[in-house]
Design a protein around this motif. Structure first.
Motif, PDB file in Angstrom:
ATOM      1  N   UNK A 143     -22.424  48.001  -4.886  1.00  0.00           N
ATOM      2  CA  UNK A 143     -23.110  46.568  -5.020  1.00  0.00           C
ATOM      3  C   UNK A 143     -24.712  46.922  -5.895  1.00  0.00           C
ATOM      4  N   UNK A 144     -24.955  45.859  -6.312  1.00  0.00           N
ATOM      5  CA  UNK A 144     -26.308  45.916  -7.230  1.00  0.00           C
ATOM      6  C   UNK A 144     -27.503  47.023  -6.413  1.00  0.00           C
ATOM      7  N   UNK A 145     -27.434  46.771  -5.048  1.00  0.00           N
ATOM      8  CA  UNK A 145     -28.624  47.503  -4.488  1.00  0.00           C
ATOM      9  C   UNK A 145     -28.066  49.022  -4.272  1.00  0.00           C
ATOM     10  N   UNK A 146     -27.084  49.289  -4.478  1.00  0.00           N
ATOM     11  CA  UNK A 146     -26.512  50.674  -4.400  1.00  0.00           C
ATOM     12  C   UNK A 146     -26.556  51.284  -5.811  1.00  0.00           C
ATOM     13  N   UNK A 148     -27.004  49.567  -9.038  1.00  0.00           N
ATOM     14  CA  UNK A 148     -27.615  49.051 -10.165  1.00  0.00           C
ATOM     15  C   UNK A 148     -26.690  48.377 -11.126  1.00  0.00           C
ATOM     16  N   UNK A 149     -27.069  48.468 -12.633  1.00  0.00           N
ATOM     17  CA  UNK A 149     -26.241  47.993 -13.458  1.00  0.00           C
ATOM     18  C   UNK A 149     -25.023  48.595 -13.652  1.00  0.00           C
ATOM     19  N   UNK A 150     -24.563  49.474 -12.930  1.00  0.00           N
ATOM     20  CA  UNK A 150     -23.354  50.132 -12.985  1.00  0.00           C
ATOM     21  C   UNK A 150     -22.495  49.583 -11.537  1.00  0.00           C
ATOM     22  N   UNK A 155     -24.242  40.085  -8.624  1.00  0.00           N
ATOM     23  CA  UNK A 155     -24.893  39.061  -7.639  1.00  0.00           C
ATOM     24  C   UNK A 155     -26.272  38.696  -8.087  1.00  0.00           C
ATOM     25  N   UNK A 156     -26.182  37.247  -8.124  1.00  0.00           N
ATOM     26  CA  UNK A 156     -27.389  36.550  -8.575  1.00  0.00           C
ATOM     27  C   UNK A 156     -27.983  35.238  -7.681  1.00  0.00           C
ATOM     28  N   UNK A 157     -28.966  34.871  -8.168  1.00  0.00           N
ATOM     29  CA  UNK A 157     -29.556  33.775  -7.208  1.00  0.00           C
ATOM     30  C   UNK A 157     -29.723  32.490  -8.154  1.00  0.00           C
ATOM     31  N   UNK A 182     -29.739  42.358 -11.195  1.00  0.00           N
ATOM     32  CA  UNK A 182     -29.910  43.365 -12.426  1.00  0.00           C
ATOM     33  C   UNK A 182     -29.578  42.403 -13.601  1.00  0.00           C
ATOM     34  N   UNK A 183     -30.065  43.069 -14.886  1.00  0.00           N
ATOM     35  CA  UNK A 183     -29.881  42.350 -16.003  1.00  0.00           C
ATOM     36  C   UNK A 183     -28.380  41.904 -16.248  1.00  0.00           C
ATOM     37  N   UNK A 184     -27.360  42.824 -15.984  1.00  0.00           N
ATOM     38  CA  UNK A 184     -26.186  42.599 -16.107  1.00  0.00           C
ATOM     39  C   UNK A 184     -25.689  41.463 -15.083  1.00  0.00           C
TER      40      UNK A 184
END
Length: 417
Positions: A143-146, A148-150, A155-157, A182-184
């Motif tokens: 996940x993004x918190x783990x 990041x971009x990869x 996940x987004x709001x 993240x940007x992705x």
């Protein structure tokens, strides 16, 4: 990344129109809700809420096989969470239990490449909380918190920014603030919304997107509080507040809003408290505005009590039990059926509780009264105007504007009579 199947969790006033708009673009949509009545209604090609043209869009989407409602989540390419975010306790603490439940229900279904968007209006940090809940179930995904971009999961709001009564149009036309972790993540969310969006996708961080929605509604709440406070001042000073506002608004740099019986709905009456709960020492103006608007229903209730007393004084042959009070409008804004956080509902409930005589309710957008108004009677506008001694105008529905009652005492909180 392609989005062949989208799942919308929560089929209420935002979730169902969003699901219908995606389905109208020939995308398969699985709607998920805990309300079996809503599920059954949608699967018949009908709607359980009032929103112009929504019934036609849902009917077409269901008949063409692009929209289906169910109680249990299913696998999809993208998941949109549009569940309630109410309060808990007496201190207006945000209740994220619905988001938590939704996240945990879809977590076991996630696959690499999936996108999860939180649309529910939320306090700052809620998207990060949701990401943590999602990460509890599938140990083989990142996940993004783990990562990041990869990360495997995006996940987004992206908070809704629509006006009830115009939801279908504004979903398509309004710009969307997209806050990816993240940007992705933002890129994936923008790609999803471009399935139907004519407006722009404005990219920011998840926290900024959360705060943006809260800021928009807090700005409106503060301005409404100014108008509501003016109305109580003008009442004390025997000045017509609507004339005063019209005169003041002739100034080229003044635009005062219209007062009312309070502020309702699931956004403006709720969102400012999310800011206050996050930064109580720094949000004194926002908190005060909330208190002004939350106090307006009590002010109206007091006006009703005084009107009943005045009526009895001029009609000494009658008792309080023989005085009929009519409340016009229960929704939180004109021409919808949504009673959530409605100041009109608070006032009507109080009147029903305090008044020993008949209490009539006029709400043309509902078929039956909620349980808390079970001691009142739902009647037509014509019946109320003919039978009531005290007329309390709470919502400026279009039909109410045609003609004011010809007898009795009028309390007009919207300035239309």
């Amino acid at each position: 990344m392609s989005f062949r199947t989208i799942s919308v969790i929560g089929l209420g006033y935002i979730g169902l129109p969003t699901a219908a708009v995606f389905a109208s673009r020939k995308v398969k949509v699985i709607g998920v809700d805990v309300n079996q009545h809503a599920i059954d209604t949608i699967n018949k090609g009908e709607v359980h809420i009032v929103e112009p043209d929504l019934d036609m869009v849902v009917h077409a989407a269901v008949n063409e096989g692009y929209l289906r409602a169910t109680r249990q989540p299913e696998r999809a390419d993208a998941f949109l969470i549009a569940v309630p975010t109410p309060f808990k306790g007496d201190n207006h603490e945000p209740d994220l239990s619905y988001i938590k439940s939704a996240a945990r229900s879809i977590a076991p279904l996630l696959e690499k490449g999936n996108l999860v968007i939180l649309e529910s209006t939320s306090p700052v940090g809620a998207t990060e909380d949701m990401a943590a809940w999602l990460a509890e179930a599938p140990p083989d995904l990142t996940f993004p918190q783990q990562k990041g971009e990869e990360s495997d999961i995006r996940i987004a709001h992206c908070p809704e920014r629509v006006l009830p009564g115009h939801v279908l149009r504004e979903l398509v036309e309004n710009d969307r603030v997209v806050g990816g972790m993240t940007p992705k993540c933002s890129e994936a969310a923008c790609k999803l919304y471009r399935v139907f969006l004519h407006g722009e996708c404005v990219v920011t961080s998840a926290r900024a997107a959360e705060m943006c929605k809260l800021t928009e509604n807090s700005f409106r709440d503060v301005n409404i509080a100014f108008a509501n406070e003016l109305s109580t001042i003008c009442d004390r000073l025997k000045i017509d507040v609507w004339e005063l506002i019209r005169l003041a608004n002739l100034h080229p740099r003044v635009n005062i809003l219209q007062p009312g019986p309070g502020v309702g709905g699931h956004c403006i009456a709720v969102d400012p408290w999310f800011i206050v709960s996050s930064a109580p020492e720094e949000s004194r103006l926002i908190a005060t505005a909330r208190q002004v608007n939350d106090g307006k229903p009590q002010w109206v209730q007091q006006k009703v009590k005084l009107a009943i007393a005045d009526f009895l004084q001029t009609n000494p042959e009658k008792t309080a039990r023989e005085v009929t009070v009519a409340c016009y409008g229960l929704a939180f804004k004109p021409d919808i059926d949504d009673l959530r956080e409605s100041p009109a509902m608070k006032i009507a409930t109080s009147i029903q509780h305090d008044h020993v005589g008949r209490v009539l309710m006029v709400e043309p957008n509902i078929r039956e009264l909620p349980q808390k108004l079970s001691n009142a009677t739902l009647v037509s506008e014509a019946e109320a105007k003919n039978e009531a001694d005290i007329h309390v105008l709470l919502v400026d529905h279009k039909s109410f504007k045609a003609k004011a009652p010809q007898s009795g005492i009028i309390i007009d909180t919207r300035g239309i009579w």
